[in-house]
Design an enzyme around this catalytic site. Sequence first.
Site, PDB file in Angstrom:
ATOM      1  N   GLU A   9      35.404   2.611  39.154  1.00  0.00           N
ATOM      2  CA  GLU A   9      36.160   3.625  38.416  1.00  0.00           C
ATOM      3  C   GLU A   9      35.631   4.992  38.816  1.00  0.00           C
ATOM      4  O   GLU A   9      36.282   6.000  38.594  1.00  0.00           O
ATOM      5  CB  GLU A   9      35.963   3.383  36.903  1.00  0.00           C
ATOM      6  CG  GLU A   9      36.859   4.199  35.981  1.00  0.00           C
ATOM      7  CD  GLU A   9      36.271   5.558  35.596  1.00  0.00           C
ATOM      8  OE1 GLU A   9      36.980   6.310  34.928  1.00  0.00           O
ATOM      9  OE2 GLU A   9      35.120   5.884  35.948  1.00  0.00           O
ATOM     10  N   CYS A  19      37.941  -0.842  34.749  1.00  0.00           N
ATOM     11  CA  CYS A  19      36.861  -1.840  34.834  1.00  0.00           C
ATOM     12  C   CYS A  19      37.282  -3.131  35.534  1.00  0.00           C
ATOM     13  O   CYS A  19      36.479  -4.045  35.698  1.00  0.00           O
ATOM     14  CB  CYS A  19      36.335  -2.160  33.439  1.00  0.00           C
ATOM     15  SG  CYS A  19      35.956  -0.691  32.503  1.00  0.00           S
ATOM     16  N   HIS A  65      34.389  -9.101  29.801  1.00  0.00           N
ATOM     17  CA  HIS A  65      34.046  -7.707  30.097  1.00  0.00           C
ATOM     18  C   HIS A  65      33.302  -7.157  28.873  1.00  0.00           C
ATOM     19  O   HIS A  65      33.744  -7.352  27.736  1.00  0.00           O
ATOM     20  CB  HIS A  65      35.314  -6.896  30.379  1.00  0.00           C
ATOM     21  CG  HIS A  65      35.063  -5.418  30.406  1.00  0.00           C
ATOM     22  ND1 HIS A  65      34.083  -4.849  31.200  1.00  0.00           N
ATOM     23  CD2 HIS A  65      35.624  -4.389  29.723  1.00  0.00           C
ATOM     24  CE1 HIS A  65      34.078  -3.539  31.010  1.00  0.00           C
ATOM     25  NE2 HIS A  65      34.995  -3.229  30.112  1.00  0.00           N
TER      26      HIS A  65
HETATM   27  N1  CAA Z   1      25.283  -0.495  10.322  1.00  0.00           N
HETATM   28  C1  CAA Z   1      25.840  -1.549  10.972  1.00  0.00           C
HETATM   29  N2  CAA Z   1      27.079  -1.474  11.540  1.00  0.00           N
HETATM   30  C2  CAA Z   1      27.738  -0.309  11.474  1.00  0.00           C
HETATM   31  C3  CAA Z   1      27.219   0.818  10.808  1.00  0.00           C
HETATM   32  C4  CAA Z   1      25.919   0.695  10.211  1.00  0.00           C
HETATM   33  N3  CAA Z   1      25.355   1.720   9.596  1.00  0.00           N
HETATM   34  N4  CAA Z   1      28.114   1.828  10.916  1.00  0.00           N
HETATM   35  C5  CAA Z   1      29.167   1.346  11.609  1.00  0.00           C
HETATM   36  N5  CAA Z   1      28.935   0.061  11.931  1.00  0.00           N
HETATM   37  C6  CAA Z   1      29.804  -0.840  12.713  1.00  0.00           C
HETATM   38  C7  CAA Z   1      31.277  -0.737  12.366  1.00  0.00           C
HETATM   39  O1  CAA Z   1      31.615  -1.553  11.262  1.00  0.00           O
HETATM   40  C8  CAA Z   1      31.911  -1.212  13.678  1.00  0.00           C
HETATM   41  O2  CAA Z   1      31.833  -2.617  13.774  1.00  0.00           O
HETATM   42  P1  CAA Z   1      33.194  -3.490  13.746  1.00  0.00           P
HETATM   43  O3  CAA Z   1      34.017  -3.007  14.903  1.00  0.00           O
HETATM   44  O4  CAA Z   1      32.743  -4.888  13.902  1.00  0.00           O
HETATM   45  O5  CAA Z   1      33.844  -3.196  12.438  1.00  0.00           O
HETATM   46  C9  CAA Z   1      30.972  -0.663  14.738  1.00  0.00           C
HETATM   47  O6  CAA Z   1      29.733  -0.386  14.069  1.00  0.00           O
HETATM   48  C10 CAA Z   1      31.452   0.624  15.392  1.00  0.00           C
HETATM   49  O7  CAA Z   1      31.771   1.524  14.371  1.00  0.00           O
HETATM   50  P2  CAA Z   1      33.069   2.440  14.470  1.00  0.00           P
HETATM   51  O8  CAA Z   1      34.249   1.615  14.871  1.00  0.00           O
HETATM   52  O9  CAA Z   1      33.164   3.232  13.235  1.00  0.00           O
HETATM   53  O10 CAA Z   1      32.622   3.361  15.692  1.00  0.00           O
HETATM   54  P3  CAA Z   1      33.366   4.572  16.348  1.00  0.00           P
HETATM   55  O11 CAA Z   1      34.628   4.885  15.656  1.00  0.00           O
HETATM   56  O12 CAA Z   1      32.363   5.663  16.442  1.00  0.00           O
HETATM   57  O13 CAA Z   1      33.721   4.108  17.839  1.00  0.00           O
HETATM   58  C11 CAA Z   1      34.069   2.882  19.812  1.00  0.00           C
HETATM   59  C12 CAA Z   1      33.345   2.903  18.461  1.00  0.00           C
HETATM   60  C13 CAA Z   1      35.577   2.900  19.597  1.00  0.00           C
HETATM   61  C14 CAA Z   1      33.690   1.596  20.550  1.00  0.00           C
HETATM   62  C15 CAA Z   1      33.632   4.130  20.650  1.00  0.00           C
HETATM   63  O14 CAA Z   1      32.254   4.050  20.916  1.00  0.00           O
HETATM   64  C16 CAA Z   1      34.394   4.282  21.964  1.00  0.00           C
HETATM   65  O15 CAA Z   1      35.458   4.892  21.993  1.00  0.00           O
HETATM   66  N6  CAA Z   1      33.854   3.724  23.095  1.00  0.00           N
HETATM   67  C17 CAA Z   1      34.503   3.819  24.396  1.00  0.00           C
HETATM   68  C18 CAA Z   1      35.721   2.934  24.508  1.00  0.00           C
HETATM   69  C19 CAA Z   1      35.416   1.466  24.676  1.00  0.00           C
HETATM   70  O16 CAA Z   1      34.316   1.061  25.000  1.00  0.00           O
HETATM   71  N7  CAA Z   1      36.438   0.620  24.483  1.00  0.00           N
HETATM   72  C20 CAA Z   1      36.302  -0.805  24.640  1.00  0.00           C
HETATM   73  C21 CAA Z   1      37.606  -1.458  24.985  1.00  0.00           C
HETATM   74  S1  CAA Z   1      38.286  -0.720  26.464  1.00  0.00           S
HETATM   75  C22 CAA Z   1      37.373  -1.382  27.731  1.00  0.00           C
HETATM   76  O17 CAA Z   1      36.728  -2.358  27.558  1.00  0.00           O
HETATM   77  C23 CAA Z   1      37.421  -0.711  29.062  1.00  0.00           C
HETATM   78  C24 CAA Z   1      36.138   0.070  29.188  1.00  0.00           C
HETATM   79  O18 CAA Z   1      35.126  -0.427  29.625  1.00  0.00           O
HETATM   80  C25 CAA Z   1      36.150   1.468  28.737  1.00  0.00           C
END
Ligand code: CAA
Length: 410
Positions: A74, A106, A235
């Site tokens: 990428e 990816c 992945h």
């Molecule tokens: N203790 C324990 N767990 C906690 C917590 C705490 N204090 N606070 C939050 N969590 C948990 C949440 O419950 C959540 O778990 P679940 O999904 O099981 O419910 C997890 O931590 C993450 O919390 P949020 O969803 O609130 O986190 P966020 O909104 O900040 O974003 C994300 C998470 C969307 C992955 C973000 O990091 C992101 O955008 N990442 C990049 C995109 C990505 O990786 N996408 C994956 C699919 S696409 C793909 O695979 C292609 C690629 O490589 C990019």
Amino acid sequence: MAFYGPERYVDMVDLAHARSIDPAKFVKGLGQEQMAMATPCEDTVTMAATAGRRALAAFDVDPAEIGMLIIGTETGVDHSKPAAVYVHELLRLPERCRTFETKHACYGAMAGLTAATDWIAAGRARGRKALIIASDIARYGIQTPGEPTQGAGAVAMVVSASPRLIAFDEELYGDYTRQVMDFWRPLYSKYAYVDGHYSIACYLDALSGALADARDAASVETDISLEHLDACLYHVPFVKMARKAHTRHWEFELRQPIDEQNPTGQERSMASYQQMVAPWLSLNSVVGNIYTGSLFLSLIDYLRGLTPEREGRRLSLFSYGSGCGAAFCVGHVSDGASRYRQAIDPQHHIDGRRKLSIDEYERLLHACEHVDESDIDDVELSQPSAWDLRGEIFYMGTRQHIRQYSDRSL
Ligand code: CAA
């Protein structure tokens, strides 16, 4: 196979503290402990070439045997020139070689792997081998939701007609494609744009789609039901994603949702995750997202722990590339594969990495933004000595718009 990644990493607890976030969100919520960080002297080419060099050396493959080189990435380094051709020179591969770069977020390396297996199956390899390298730097930027899901590294794979680690089922394959805007990176940006929660939904839909296509191709001998598999590799953009994927895999198989209404289903899918997925995610948890290589890093984790009893068993691989494209396939572990578990284990390299403070990490990201723009002599930070690196192959910046690489092994 071989893995190579940057010599620096960020600890997720440090990052959480710096961002005033509960560390449990990153460590338990996302499943990440550390993320590898590339310095300005490490890029897609240097990581790919180092991983490629390690794979050839570890499995005693002469570069002259390689007839195809594909870099799935990428994080290309040029709009026109493929990273693969720099790697071709650094590895001193023969001129009689088909060399190119594949891009689909990816999924690029899986596409390359399929091209290589098809090349061999079609009889065009004439006894030669292919070298497929997944190499990427995942950058979302400081203070973004994607920040804890960054990482960097490369996985190199030698593909031949008589594989020593894993052989892929030729007939069985599932494809999926749909135009979605879940994650993208415009040509002018070093940082990815992402609709994070939507990207998770797209990933899971793509898994169902690829599984449905693979099931149509399966026969009695190539049954893809979970009971016929030893491990399910996915992945891994962050470790928790693999758990979500395995739950969807179970839902697909049982043809019913697994949620609070179905506690037995939840329990069984969790037990299956602990047995068939979780044991092979420890490298991903300390390297972070390496985009094209993340699935194959999990495969290295599986193979480095291999015992002779597991030889001959079948495992599934699911690749997802945002945008989106996905593939599901199955392979079986080759007889004698457990003999190579030390050869592919990158633990020594992981243990030798140095932790960055959050201040160093932020300065490093800013330095990477500008390293391509200036003449080599202006950019002090593009010198390996500025980062005290021990590797062999480095990116030194540009001279008259031409990328410069140095190889300490010469
Ligand atoms: N203790 C324990 N767990 C906690 C917590 C705490 N204090 N606070 C939050 N969590 C948990 C949440 O419950 C959540 O778990 P679940 O999904 O099981 O419910 C997890 O931590 C993450 O919390 P949020 O969803 O609130 O986190 P966020 O909104 O900040 O974003 C994300 C998470 C969307 C992955 C973000 O990091 C992101 O955008 N990442 C990049 C995109 C990505 O990786 N996408 C994956 C699919 S696409 C793909 O695979 C292609 C690629 O490589 C990019």
